[in-house]
Design a protein around this motif. Structure first.
Motif, PDB file in Angstrom:
ATOM      1  N   ARG A  91       0.857  -1.191   0.000  1.00  0.00           N
ATOM      2  CA  ARG A  91       0.000   0.000   0.000  1.00  0.00           C
ATOM      3  C   ARG A  91       0.891   1.238   0.000  1.00  0.00           C
ATOM      4  O   ARG A  91       1.521   1.557   1.009  1.00  0.00           O
ATOM      5  CB  ARG A  91      -0.917  -0.012   1.212  1.00  0.00           C
ATOM      6  CG  ARG A  91      -1.939  -1.133   1.148  1.00  0.00           C
ATOM      7  CD  ARG A  91      -2.621  -1.320   2.508  1.00  0.00           C
ATOM      8  NE  ARG A  91      -3.468  -2.490   2.526  1.00  0.00           N
ATOM      9  CZ  ARG A  91      -3.060  -3.707   2.837  1.00  0.00           C
ATOM     10  NH1 ARG A  91      -1.810  -3.932   3.136  1.00  0.00           N
ATOM     11  NH2 ARG A  91      -3.906  -4.722   2.844  1.00  0.00           N
ATOM     12  N   CYS A  92       0.947   1.882  -1.130  1.00  0.00           N
ATOM     13  CA  CYS A  92       1.791   3.075  -1.269  1.00  0.00           C
ATOM     14  C   CYS A  92       1.158   4.226  -0.491  1.00  0.00           C
ATOM     15  O   CYS A  92      -0.004   4.566  -0.692  1.00  0.00           O
ATOM     16  CB  CYS A  92       1.929   3.441  -2.744  1.00  0.00           C
ATOM     17  SG  CYS A  92       3.007   4.846  -3.040  1.00  0.00           S
ATOM     18  N   ARG A  93       1.917   4.823   0.388  1.00  0.00           N
ATOM     19  CA  ARG A  93       1.441   5.957   1.192  1.00  0.00           C
ATOM     20  C   ARG A  93       2.035   7.281   0.704  1.00  0.00           C
ATOM     21  O   ARG A  93       1.931   8.286   1.368  1.00  0.00           O
ATOM     22  CB  ARG A  93       1.805   5.745   2.664  1.00  0.00           C
ATOM     23  CG  ARG A  93       1.315   4.444   3.266  1.00  0.00           C
ATOM     24  CD  ARG A  93      -0.160   4.491   3.552  1.00  0.00           C
ATOM     25  NE  ARG A  93      -0.551   3.293   4.278  1.00  0.00           N
ATOM     26  CZ  ARG A  93      -1.566   2.526   3.936  1.00  0.00           C
ATOM     27  NH1 ARG A  93      -2.287   2.826   2.897  1.00  0.00           N
ATOM     28  NH2 ARG A  93      -1.855   1.454   4.625  1.00  0.00           N
ATOM     29  N   GLU A  94       2.689   7.225  -0.453  1.00  0.00           N
ATOM     30  CA  GLU A  94       3.286   8.422  -1.058  1.00  0.00           C
ATOM     31  C   GLU A  94       4.230   9.147  -0.102  1.00  0.00           C
ATOM     32  O   GLU A  94       4.221  10.375   0.006  1.00  0.00           O
ATOM     33  CB  GLU A  94       2.202   9.377  -1.568  1.00  0.00           C
ATOM     34  CG  GLU A  94       1.558   8.939  -2.856  1.00  0.00           C
ATOM     35  CD  GLU A  94       2.478   8.979  -4.074  1.00  0.00           C
ATOM     36  OE1 GLU A  94       3.538   9.633  -4.042  1.00  0.00           O
ATOM     37  OE2 GLU A  94       2.133   8.327  -5.075  1.00  0.00           O
ATOM     38  N   ILE A  95       5.093   8.377   0.564  1.00  0.00           N
ATOM     39  CA  ILE A  95       6.029   9.018   1.492  1.00  0.00           C
ATOM     40  C   ILE A  95       7.065   9.855   0.762  1.00  0.00           C
ATOM     41  O   ILE A  95       7.734  10.686   1.376  1.00  0.00           O
ATOM     42  CB  ILE A  95       6.703   8.002   2.448  1.00  0.00           C
ATOM     43  CG1 ILE A  95       7.629   7.049   1.691  1.00  0.00           C
ATOM     44  CG2 ILE A  95       5.653   7.241   3.242  1.00  0.00           C
ATOM     45  CD1 ILE A  95       8.494   6.210   2.617  1.00  0.00           C
ATOM     46  N   ARG A  96       7.162   9.675  -0.548  1.00  0.00           N
ATOM     47  CA  ARG A  96       8.084  10.515  -1.313  1.00  0.00           C
ATOM     48  C   ARG A  96       7.669  11.981  -1.272  1.00  0.00           C
ATOM     49  O   ARG A  96       8.472  12.860  -1.559  1.00  0.00           O
ATOM     50  CB  ARG A  96       8.176  10.023  -2.763  1.00  0.00           C
ATOM     51  CG  ARG A  96       6.881  10.177  -3.537  1.00  0.00           C
ATOM     52  CD  ARG A  96       6.930   9.524  -4.889  1.00  0.00           C
ATOM     53  NE  ARG A  96       5.637   9.691  -5.555  1.00  0.00           N
ATOM     54  CZ  ARG A  96       5.491   9.776  -6.849  1.00  0.00           C
ATOM     55  NH1 ARG A  96       6.537   9.690  -7.642  1.00  0.00           N
ATOM     56  NH2 ARG A  96       4.294   9.914  -7.367  1.00  0.00           N
ATOM     57  N   GLN A  97       6.427  12.240  -0.911  1.00  0.00           N
ATOM     58  CA  GLN A  97       5.915  13.607  -0.855  1.00  0.00           C
ATOM     59  C   GLN A  97       6.007  14.207   0.547  1.00  0.00           C
ATOM     60  O   GLN A  97       5.486  15.293   0.785  1.00  0.00           O
ATOM     61  CB  GLN A  97       4.465  13.638  -1.335  1.00  0.00           C
ATOM     62  CG  GLN A  97       4.300  13.205  -2.776  1.00  0.00           C
ATOM     63  CD  GLN A  97       2.865  13.259  -3.237  1.00  0.00           C
ATOM     64  OE1 GLN A  97       2.066  14.058  -2.758  1.00  0.00           O
ATOM     65  NE2 GLN A  97       2.527  12.398  -4.189  1.00  0.00           N
ATOM     66  N   ARG A  98       6.660  13.505   1.465  1.00  0.00           N
ATOM     67  CA  ARG A  98       6.764  13.985   2.853  1.00  0.00           C
ATOM     68  C   ARG A  98       8.190  14.401   3.164  1.00  0.00           C
ATOM     69  O   ARG A  98       9.087  14.267   2.354  1.00  0.00           O
ATOM     70  CB  ARG A  98       6.328  12.875   3.807  1.00  0.00           C
ATOM     71  CG  ARG A  98       4.912  12.414   3.602  1.00  0.00           C
ATOM     72  CD  ARG A  98       4.565  11.342   4.598  1.00  0.00           C
ATOM     73  NE  ARG A  98       3.364  10.630   4.185  1.00  0.00           N
ATOM     74  CZ  ARG A  98       3.001   9.474   4.665  1.00  0.00           C
ATOM     75  NH1 ARG A  98       3.728   8.868   5.575  1.00  0.00           N
ATOM     76  NH2 ARG A  98       1.900   8.897   4.256  1.00  0.00           N
ATOM     77  N   CYS A 112       4.192   6.699  -8.524  1.00  0.00           N
ATOM     78  CA  CYS A 112       5.425   6.285  -7.865  1.00  0.00           C
ATOM     79  C   CYS A 112       5.959   5.002  -8.528  1.00  0.00           C
ATOM     80  O   CYS A 112       5.233   4.010  -8.652  1.00  0.00           O
ATOM     81  CB  CYS A 112       5.144   6.047  -6.382  1.00  0.00           C
ATOM     82  SG  CYS A 112       6.549   5.414  -5.459  1.00  0.00           S
ATOM     83  N   LYS A 115       5.769   1.953  -6.289  1.00  0.00           N
ATOM     84  CA  LYS A 115       4.412   1.411  -6.235  1.00  0.00           C
ATOM     85  C   LYS A 115       4.133   0.558  -7.475  1.00  0.00           C
ATOM     86  O   LYS A 115       3.626  -0.561  -7.361  1.00  0.00           O
ATOM     87  CB  LYS A 115       3.396   2.543  -6.149  1.00  0.00           C
ATOM     88  CG  LYS A 115       1.952   2.092  -6.264  1.00  0.00           C
ATOM     89  CD  LYS A 115       1.007   3.273  -6.293  1.00  0.00           C
ATOM     90  CE  LYS A 115      -0.425   2.827  -6.482  1.00  0.00           C
ATOM     91  NZ  LYS A 115      -1.343   3.974  -6.514  1.00  0.00           N
TER      92      LYS A 115
END
Length: 163
Positions: A91-98, A112, A115
Motif C-alpha cells: 500500500r503506497c502511502r506516497e512518502i516521497r511527498q513527505r 510512484c 508502487k
C-alpha cells in the motif's frame, strides 16, 4: 509477503474435502483434529471459504463442509483471496511527498515507480496462484507423497465423512 497461517489450513482442508464423494461432508472438528489446529480458529476460515463459494456448509448434527466447486475449478488464488481478502499487499502511502522541504503534490505527476514495481510483482504472484489448481496439487501429491501418509489421509476421510 507474509500470509497468515489460515491460508495453509484452508488449502489443506480444501485438498482433504476433495476426497469426499457423493455429497458427503466433513465436520469442522474432524478437519481441525487432523490438521492439529483449534476448531474455533479453523471455523473462522471455513466460514470465509463458504462466503467465497469455495466450500458449502451443511448445517445440523449430520452437517459439515464440502467443496462448493470441483477441485479443478478451485485455485490457490481463490483460497488466498477468501482468507486474506483482496487488498494489495503493498500500500503506497506516497512518502516521497513527505519530509523536510518536500515539494507539493504537483511535483509528482507520475505514479510512484516503487508502487508500480510492487504492483507488477503482486500481479505476477497472483497469476501464479491463479494457475495452480487444487486438482493439480492432489495429483502431484498422489504421485510423489509417501504412501503411508496418503493412506492415513484416506482412512481419516473415510472414518470422518458424513453421508
Amino acid at each position: 509477503m507474509k500470509l497468515g497461517d489460515g491460508v495453509e489450513a484452508a488449502i489443506h482442508c480444501t485438498t482433504m474435502l476433495a476426497g469426499l464423494q457423493g455429497g458427503a461432508v466433513m465436520p469442522a472438528s474432524a478437519l481441525a483434529e487432523y490438521h492439529g489446529v483449534s476448531a474455533s480458529y479453523l471455523v473462522k476460515h471455513l466460514k470465509q471459504l463458504v462466503a467465497a463459494g469455495v466450500f458449502v456448509s451443511i448445517p445440523g448434527p449430520a452437517g459439515g463442509y464440502r467443496l462448493g466447486r470441483a477441485p479443478q475449478d478451485i485455485t490457490l488464488l481463490d483460497i488466498v483471496l477468501a482468507v486474506e481478502g483482496d487488498a494489495p499487499a503493498f500500500r503506497c502511502r506516497e512518502i516521497r511527498q513527505r519530509g523536510p522541504d518536500a515539494p507539493d503534490a504537483f511535483a509528482f505527476p507520475n505514479p510512484c515507480g516503487i508502487k508500480l514495481a510492487m504492483l507488477r510483482a503482486e500481479e505476477a504472484y497472483r497469476a501464479a496462484l491463479a494457475e495452480t489448481r487444487i486438482s493439480s496439487l492432489i495429483r502431484d501429491y498422489s504421485e510423489t507423497g509417501d504412501p503411508r501418509d496418503i493412506a492415513r489421509g484416506c482412512r481419516f476421510v473415510e472414518a470422518n465423512r458424513r453421508p
